[in-house]
Design a protein around this motif. Sequence first.
Motif, mmCIF file in Angstrom:
data_model
loop_
_atom_site.group_PDB
_atom_site.id
_atom_site.type_symbol
_atom_site.label_atom_id
_atom_site.label_comp_id
_atom_site.label_asym_id
_atom_site.label_seq_id
_atom_site.Cartn_x
_atom_site.Cartn_y
_atom_site.Cartn_z
ATOM 1 N N GLU A 51 0.821 -1.210 0.000
ATOM 2 C CA GLU A 51 0.000 0.000 0.000
ATOM 3 C C GLU A 51 0.854 1.259 0.000
ATOM 4 N N VAL A 52 1.931 1.264 0.784
ATOM 5 C CA VAL A 52 2.806 2.440 0.833
ATOM 6 C C VAL A 52 3.451 2.667 -0.537
ATOM 7 N N VAL A 53 3.905 1.594 -1.162
ATOM 8 C CA VAL A 53 4.522 1.721 -2.480
ATOM 9 C C VAL A 53 3.497 2.200 -3.502
ATOM 10 N N GLN A 54 2.330 1.567 -3.498
ATOM 11 C CA GLN A 54 1.294 1.852 -4.502
ATOM 12 C C GLN A 54 0.665 3.224 -4.328
ATOM 13 N N TYR A 55 0.389 3.626 -3.106
ATOM 14 C CA TYR A 55 -0.365 4.857 -2.871
ATOM 15 C C TYR A 55 0.496 6.049 -2.477
ATOM 16 N N TRP A 56 1.768 5.837 -2.154
ATOM 17 C CA TRP A 56 2.614 6.954 -1.759
ATOM 18 C C TRP A 56 3.843 7.101 -2.661
ATOM 19 N N TYR A 57 4.712 6.096 -2.656
ATOM 20 C CA TYR A 57 5.965 6.233 -3.400
ATOM 21 C C TYR A 57 5.749 6.404 -4.898
ATOM 22 N N MET A 58 4.991 5.521 -5.510
ATOM 23 C CA MET A 58 4.846 5.541 -6.969
ATOM 24 C C MET A 58 4.180 6.815 -7.493
ATOM 25 N N PRO A 59 3.097 7.307 -6.875
ATOM 26 C CA PRO A 59 2.531 8.565 -7.390
ATOM 27 C C PRO A 59 3.509 9.738 -7.307
ATOM 28 N N ILE A 60 4.280 9.783 -6.236
ATOM 29 C CA ILE A 60 5.244 10.883 -6.096
ATOM 30 C C ILE A 60 6.292 10.799 -7.199
ATOM 31 N N VAL A 61 6.866 9.617 -7.385
ATOM 32 C CA VAL A 61 7.905 9.445 -8.406
ATOM 33 C C VAL A 61 7.332 9.698 -9.801
ATOM 34 N N ALA A 62 6.153 9.155 -10.082
ATOM 35 C CA ALA A 62 5.572 9.294 -11.421
ATOM 36 C C ALA A 62 5.223 10.748 -11.748
ATOM 37 N N PHE A 63 4.503 11.421 -10.872
ATOM 38 C CA PHE A 63 4.066 12.776 -11.206
ATOM 39 C C PHE A 63 5.215 13.775 -11.214
ATOM 40 N N LEU A 64 6.172 13.622 -10.297
ATOM 41 C CA LEU A 64 7.354 14.481 -10.366
ATOM 42 C C LEU A 64 8.149 14.179 -11.631
ATOM 43 N N GLY A 65 8.157 12.917 -12.042
ATOM 44 C CA GLY A 65 8.840 12.540 -13.278
ATOM 45 C C GLY A 65 8.203 13.169 -14.507
ATOM 46 N N PHE A 66 6.872 13.208 -14.555
ATOM 47 C CA PHE A 66 6.182 13.848 -15.683
ATOM 48 C C PHE A 66 6.590 15.309 -15.808
ATOM 49 N N VAL A 67 6.564 16.001 -14.676
ATOM 50 C CA VAL A 67 6.872 17.432 -14.673
ATOM 51 C C VAL A 67 8.338 17.661 -15.044
ATOM 52 N N ALA A 68 9.240 16.860 -14.477
ATOM 53 C CA ALA A 68 10.669 17.009 -14.765
ATOM 54 C C ALA A 68 10.970 16.705 -16.231
ATOM 55 N N ALA A 69 10.355 15.673 -16.781
ATOM 56 C CA ALA A 69 10.598 15.320 -18.183
ATOM 57 C C ALA A 69 10.132 16.431 -19.111
ATOM 58 N N GLN A 70 8.985 17.032 -18.830
ATOM 59 C CA GLN A 70 8.501 18.128 -19.668
ATOM 60 C C GLN A 70 9.401 19.350 -19.523
ATOM 61 N N LEU A 71 9.829 19.634 -18.318
ATOM 62 C CA LEU A 71 10.700 20.784 -18.082
ATOM 63 C C LEU A 71 12.022 20.638 -18.826
ATOM 64 N N ARG A 72 12.536 19.432 -18.895
ATOM 65 C CA ARG A 72 13.808 19.179 -19.578
ATOM 66 C C ARG A 72 13.648 18.901 -21.069
ATOM 67 N N GLY A 73 12.407 18.776 -21.546
ATOM 68 C CA GLY A 73 12.189 18.469 -22.956
ATOM 69 C C GLY A 73 12.574 17.049 -23.296
ATOM 70 N N GLN A 74 12.326 16.122 -22.391
ATOM 71 C CA GLN A 74 12.766 14.749 -22.587
ATOM 72 C C GLN A 74 11.625 13.764 -22.745
#
Length: 179
Positions: A51-74
């Motif tokens: 539950e911690v991985v599914q509901y806490w860790y993964m959403p944080i990593v995924a959504f921050l990753g989306f924003v970072a990838a767009q910011l870097r043009g990647q």
Amino acid sequence: MTAPPASKGRRAIELLIEVPAVVVAFVMMLHVTANALLRYFVNSPIPNTLEVVQYWYMPIVAFLGFVAAQLRGQHIAADLVFRMLPRATKPYVTAVGCAASALMAAGFAWYGWGEAVHAWEITMTAGVSSLISWPTYFLVPLAFASLTVQFAWATVQAVRSPDADDADELSSAKQPASV
């Protein structure tokens, strides 16, 4: 496609996004490894690891990753048809694509906000466990609002700079844009 050298302000924003994502990914790795070792050697896994991985860790990593990838043009771009367009139309096609992406991201942010508020009101938990999960629901509108701003900025830059040689140059020189 790689992003241009970042200014100090932009680099600070990138670090503000990427450092928490890396820290959370590392903590998740330690948590899952400890859970596996404890399960195997002591037959006593860490409670609510899934539950911690599914509901806490993964959403944080995924959504921050989306924003970072767009910011870097990647983000990945498949420009099979785009390369065949006349040079003069490429910036405008990029602008339309970025505007459509901004509208879609704004819609996701709007819908996500309503879902996050609802999750907060009912104090949503992770599955059948008692682990709260409602705070991570606010990552959806936050990430998509950030993407809305980034796509809107890319739209403005595409319209402002119609003389750019290629959308790759336009997107990497001004603001990342994925069409």
